[in-house]
Design a protein around this motif. Structure first.
Motif, PDB file in Angstrom:
ATOM      1  N   GLY A  13      16.542  97.915 141.039  1.00  0.00           N
ATOM      2  CA  GLY A  13      17.601  96.926 140.998  1.00  0.00           C
ATOM      3  C   GLY A  13      17.801  96.175 142.294  1.00  0.00           C
ATOM      4  N   CYS A  14      16.736  96.016 143.071  1.00  0.00           N
ATOM      5  CA  CYS A  14      16.821  95.317 144.355  1.00  0.00           C
ATOM      6  C   CYS A  14      16.334  93.873 144.225  1.00  0.00           C
ATOM      7  CB  CYS A  14      15.971  96.021 145.407  1.00  0.00           C
ATOM      8  SG  CYS A  14      16.576  97.636 145.863  1.00  0.00           S
ATOM      9  N   GLU A  15      16.922  93.007 145.017  1.00  0.00           N
ATOM     10  CA  GLU A  15      16.475  91.624 145.111  1.00  0.00           C
ATOM     11  C   GLU A  15      15.977  91.394 146.535  1.00  0.00           C
ATOM     12  OE1 GLU A  15      18.271  87.076 144.912  1.00  0.00           O
ATOM     13  OE2 GLU A  15      19.584  88.778 144.489  1.00  0.00           O
ATOM     14  N   LEU A  16      14.723  90.967 146.666  1.00  0.00           N
ATOM     15  CA  LEU A  16      14.168  90.667 147.981  1.00  0.00           C
ATOM     16  C   LEU A  16      14.662  89.289 148.404  1.00  0.00           C
ATOM     17  CD1 LEU A  16      12.224  91.359 150.321  1.00  0.00           C
ATOM     18  CD2 LEU A  16      10.424  90.241 148.987  1.00  0.00           C
ATOM     19  N   LEU A  17      15.370  89.242 149.521  1.00  0.00           N
ATOM     20  CA  LEU A  17      15.928  87.986 150.008  1.00  0.00           C
ATOM     21  C   LEU A  17      15.048  87.314 151.055  1.00  0.00           C
ATOM     22  CD1 LEU A  17      19.642  89.149 150.409  1.00  0.00           C
ATOM     23  CD2 LEU A  17      18.609  87.938 148.464  1.00  0.00           C
ATOM     24  N   ASP A  18      14.377  88.139 151.896  1.00  0.00           N
ATOM     25  CA  ASP A  18      13.621  87.566 152.997  1.00  0.00           C
ATOM     26  C   ASP A  18      12.659  88.601 153.562  1.00  0.00           C
ATOM     27  OD1 ASP A  18      12.960  85.546 154.907  1.00  0.00           O
ATOM     28  OD2 ASP A  18      14.232  86.545 156.383  1.00  0.00           O
ATOM     29  N   ILE A  19      11.536  88.131 154.083  1.00  0.00           N
ATOM     30  CA  ILE A  19      10.619  88.946 154.873  1.00  0.00           C
ATOM     31  C   ILE A  19      10.374  88.181 156.158  1.00  0.00           C
ATOM     32  CG2 ILE A  19       8.323  89.969 155.063  1.00  0.00           C
ATOM     33  CD1 ILE A  19       8.230  90.090 152.008  1.00  0.00           C
ATOM     34  N   ALA A  20      10.598  88.839 157.294  1.00  0.00           N
ATOM     35  CA  ALA A  20      10.455  88.169 158.591  1.00  0.00           C
ATOM     36  C   ALA A  20       9.816  89.121 159.596  1.00  0.00           C
ATOM     37  CB  ALA A  20      11.818  87.710 159.091  1.00  0.00           C
ATOM     38  N   PRO A  21       9.120  88.560 160.598  1.00  0.00           N
ATOM     39  CA  PRO A  21       8.577  89.410 161.663  1.00  0.00           C
ATOM     40  C   PRO A  21       9.720  90.094 162.420  1.00  0.00           C
ATOM     41  CG  PRO A  21       7.664  87.184 161.772  1.00  0.00           C
ATOM     42  CD  PRO A  21       8.780  87.151 160.782  1.00  0.00           C
ATOM     43  N   ALA A  29      12.308  93.452 155.882  1.00  0.00           N
ATOM     44  CA  ALA A  29      12.568  93.009 154.511  1.00  0.00           C
ATOM     45  C   ALA A  29      14.073  93.086 154.282  1.00  0.00           C
ATOM     46  CB  ALA A  29      11.835  93.891 153.516  1.00  0.00           C
ATOM     47  N   THR A  30      14.673  91.951 153.989  1.00  0.00           N
ATOM     48  CA  THR A  30      16.104  91.914 153.692  1.00  0.00           C
ATOM     49  C   THR A  30      16.260  91.998 152.183  1.00  0.00           C
ATOM     50  OG1 THR A  30      16.448  90.498 155.624  1.00  0.00           O
ATOM     51  CG2 THR A  30      18.240  90.611 154.026  1.00  0.00           C
ATOM     52  N   VAL A  31      16.959  93.030 151.731  1.00  0.00           N
ATOM     53  CA  VAL A  31      17.122  93.258 150.289  1.00  0.00           C
ATOM     54  C   VAL A  31      18.596  93.386 149.942  1.00  0.00           C
ATOM     55  CG1 VAL A  31      14.869  94.387 150.025  1.00  0.00           C
ATOM     56  CG2 VAL A  31      16.869  95.758 150.528  1.00  0.00           C
ATOM     57  N   VAL A  37      23.736  94.086 151.190  1.00  0.00           N
ATOM     58  CA  VAL A  37      22.530  93.581 151.845  1.00  0.00           C
ATOM     59  C   VAL A  37      22.101  94.578 152.911  1.00  0.00           C
ATOM     60  CG1 VAL A  37      21.559  91.709 153.232  1.00  0.00           C
ATOM     61  CG2 VAL A  37      23.153  91.184 151.376  1.00  0.00           C
ATOM     62  N   ASP A  38      20.808  94.903 152.914  1.00  0.00           N
ATOM     63  CA  ASP A  38      20.264  95.885 153.849  1.00  0.00           C
ATOM     64  C   ASP A  38      18.926  95.358 154.370  1.00  0.00           C
ATOM     65  OD1 ASP A  38      19.989  98.257 155.282  1.00  0.00           O
ATOM     66  OD2 ASP A  38      19.207  99.381 153.564  1.00  0.00           O
ATOM     67  N   THR A  39      18.515  95.824 155.531  1.00  0.00           N
ATOM     68  CA  THR A  39      17.222  95.459 156.101  1.00  0.00           C
ATOM     69  C   THR A  39      16.358  96.714 156.178  1.00  0.00           C
ATOM     70  OG1 THR A  39      18.201  93.668 157.384  1.00  0.00           O
ATOM     71  CG2 THR A  39      16.012  94.420 158.050  1.00  0.00           C
ATOM     72  N   ILE A  40      15.154  96.609 155.662  1.00  0.00           N
ATOM     73  CA  ILE A  40      14.199  97.710 155.682  1.00  0.00           C
ATOM     74  C   ILE A  40      13.037  97.275 156.567  1.00  0.00           C
ATOM     75  CG2 ILE A  40      12.642  99.140 154.298  1.00  0.00           C
ATOM     76  CD1 ILE A  40      14.508  98.452 151.889  1.00  0.00           C
ATOM     77  N   LYS A  44       3.752  97.511 156.745  1.00  0.00           N
ATOM     78  CA  LYS A  44       3.098  96.741 155.675  1.00  0.00           C
ATOM     79  C   LYS A  44       4.076  96.598 154.518  1.00  0.00           C
ATOM     80  CE  LYS A  44      -1.165  97.014 157.437  1.00  0.00           C
ATOM     81  NZ  LYS A  44      -1.854  95.939 157.994  1.00  0.00           N
ATOM     82  N   ILE A  45       3.993  95.486 153.826  1.00  0.00           N
ATOM     83  CA  ILE A  45       4.788  95.261 152.626  1.00  0.00           C
ATOM     84  C   ILE A  45       3.830  94.800 151.534  1.00  0.00           C
ATOM     85  CG2 ILE A  45       6.582  93.864 151.525  1.00  0.00           C
ATOM     86  CD1 ILE A  45       7.985  93.726 154.235  1.00  0.00           C
ATOM     87  N   VAL A  46       3.876  95.456 150.400  1.00  0.00           N
ATOM     88  CA  VAL A  46       3.042  95.096 149.259  1.00  0.00           C
ATOM     89  C   VAL A  46       3.938  94.441 148.215  1.00  0.00           C
ATOM     90  CG1 VAL A  46       1.560  95.946 147.413  1.00  0.00           C
ATOM     91  CG2 VAL A  46       1.478  97.027 149.682  1.00  0.00           C
ATOM     92  N   LEU A  47       3.613  93.221 147.838  1.00  0.00           N
ATOM     93  CA  LEU A  47       4.364  92.527 146.796  1.00  0.00           C
ATOM     94  C   LEU A  47       3.639  92.724 145.471  1.00  0.00           C
ATOM     95  CD1 LEU A  47       5.209  89.238 148.724  1.00  0.00           C
ATOM     96  CD2 LEU A  47       6.670  91.246 148.369  1.00  0.00           C
ATOM     97  N   ALA A  48       3.973  93.785 144.776  1.00  0.00           N
ATOM     98  CA  ALA A  48       3.351  94.112 143.490  1.00  0.00           C
ATOM     99  C   ALA A  48       4.222  93.534 142.389  1.00  0.00           C
ATOM    100  CB  ALA A  48       3.196  95.626 143.350  1.00  0.00           C
ATOM    101  N   THR A  49       4.153  92.222 142.248  1.00  0.00           N
ATOM    102  CA  THR A  49       5.059  91.511 141.354  1.00  0.00           C
ATOM    103  C   THR A  49       4.601  91.482 139.906  1.00  0.00           C
ATOM    104  OG1 THR A  49       3.949  89.442 141.870  1.00  0.00           O
ATOM    105  CG2 THR A  49       5.862  90.022 143.213  1.00  0.00           C
ATOM    106  N   GLY A  50       3.340  91.806 139.659  1.00  0.00           N
ATOM    107  CA  GLY A  50       2.836  91.778 138.291  1.00  0.00           C
ATOM    108  C   GLY A  50       2.533  90.373 137.825  1.00  0.00           C
ATOM    109  N   GLN A  51       1.876  90.272 136.709  1.00  0.00           N
ATOM    110  CA  GLN A  51       1.452  88.987 136.154  1.00  0.00           C
ATOM    111  C   GLN A  51       2.629  88.075 135.832  1.00  0.00           C
ATOM    112  OE1 GLN A  51      -1.612  87.786 135.908  1.00  0.00           O
ATOM    113  NE2 GLN A  51      -0.953  85.885 134.972  1.00  0.00           N
ATOM    114  N   GLU A  52       3.734  88.658 135.361  1.00  0.00           N
ATOM    115  CA  GLU A  52       4.863  87.836 134.965  1.00  0.00           C
ATOM    116  C   GLU A  52       5.415  87.005 136.118  1.00  0.00           C
ATOM    117  OE1 GLU A  52       4.504  91.026 134.071  1.00  0.00           O
ATOM    118  OE2 GLU A  52       4.216  90.772 131.925  1.00  0.00           O
TER     119      GLU A  52
END
Length: 129
Positions: A13-21, A29-31, A37-40, A44-52
Motif C-alpha cells: 500500500g505504498c506510493e513512491l513519490l520520489d527517488i533522489a541521490p 526513496a520518498t514513499v 511520508v517516509d524516506t527509505i 539499489k532500487i528495483v522498479l518491478a512495476t510489471g507489464q501493467e
C-alpha cells in the motif's frame, strides 16, 4: 560455516513519490503509506512495476484473427492443464513469457517454443548465451 540471514521488509500500500541521490552514494526513496511520508535509503532500487505499468499486452496483428480456443493472453487466466500433450508457442522474451513456457511444460505440454520478436533475447548473458 556461518550462514547469513537476510530480512526483507515488505510494505504494501505504498506510493513512491520520489527517488533522489543521497549522501554516500545512496538513493533516497520518498514513499507515502497511510498518509505518512517516509524516506527509505538504499544502494539499489528495483522498479518491478510489471507489464501493467508500461501498457497492456497486445496480440500481434497477424494473430488477431485466431479463435480464443487456441490463443491465450498472459493478462487472462490460462488453463495450462488443457495444454497437456500439445505443441505450444509462447511469444515474448520477458519474465512472463519464460514463466508461462515453464508452466506449460510442467503441466505436460509436449513441446514449447519460445518466440522472440527481438533479434536477441535480452537475458542471453544470464543463461549462457
Amino acid at each position: 560455516m556461518v550462514q547469513a540471514r537476510h530480512r526483507l521488509a515488505v510494505r504494501n500500500g505504498c506510493e513512491l513519490l520520489d527517488i533522489a541521490p543521497a549522501a554516500g552514494g545512496l538513493l533516497a526513496a520518498t514513499v507515502k503509506r497511510a498518509g505518512v511520508v517516509d524516506t527509505i535509503f538504499a544502494r539499489k532500487i528495483v522498479l518491478a512495476t510489471g507489464q501493467e505499468a508500461v501498457g497492456d499486452w497486445t496480440i500481434p496483428e497477424p494473430l488477431r484473427h485466431l479463435s480464443a480456443t487456441i490463443l491465450a493472453r498472459a493478462s487472462e487466466h490460462i488453463d495450462f492443464e488443457a495444454l497437456r500433450g500439445k505443441k505450444v508457442a509462447v511469444i515474448g522474451a520477458g519474465a512472463t513469457a519464460f514463466d508461462n513456457a515453464a508452466t506449460a511444460l510442467e503441466a505436460g505440454a509436449a513441446e514449447v517454443h519460445l518466440l522472440c520478436r527481438r533479434p536477441e533475447v535480452q537475458v542471453s548473458s544470464l543463461i549462457g548465451g
